[in-house]
Scaffold this motif. Sequence first.
Motif: not given
Length: 231
Positions: A77, A89, A93, A158, A163
Amino acid sequence: MQIHMSQKSYWDSGKMNSENKSCGVIYAVSGASRNRLECIFSAQSIKRNHKDIGVTVFSDETNEQLLKKEDCFDDIRKVKNPNRRNKLDAILNSPYSRTLYLDNDTELKKPILKEAFRLLDNFDIALSHAPLKRVCTQIDSIPNSFPEFNGGVIFFKNSLCVRKVMKRWHDDYHEKNINTRYGHRDQPYLRRALWESSLRIATLLPEYNSRRGKVNSSICIRHRHNLHRQK
């Protein structure tokens, strides 16, 4: 009185398999070619020990095409804003429900991920103390008995609460809102984010994030620069 506890983990329950990779490993690569080479070496060690686990790398455009030539990544990605701490980041994600973030300069020595991911049955995040349990940056609101954690090997859920903490870590680091002479280090910001959170934190044994030069049979994950040159 006997207490019967199930030993069936998230992995064993069928939520982790080749078609539904709810547990996976992520990396972040940008800048110098050494970062890419170290990441490839580390990802190869994951696949050597766990063929069925997903591996995702977040990459800048320069390294992306070269990484696509490797068969150790299931997903590549592109990062939108390449910087020195794209790991933050990548963590925000992650495509996995349960994630192991690894710095590029790591190597998995044993097939221990199935066992290690079980920590997330009872905890929100698992990571090791920084070397020597040191506190490089004093923060008045945090007692020195609460050490910095190393940000190079992190198991995490997650979930919304995790988060939120990771977003705080990301934003505070980029705002540089802690007075420290170690401007590039992200661990003081992680320490504060964890201290001010209600996360259930598991502390990994040193063998799961070994910074030692010497290798012995107890080491599970090595974490040192230039491991790819020691093949």
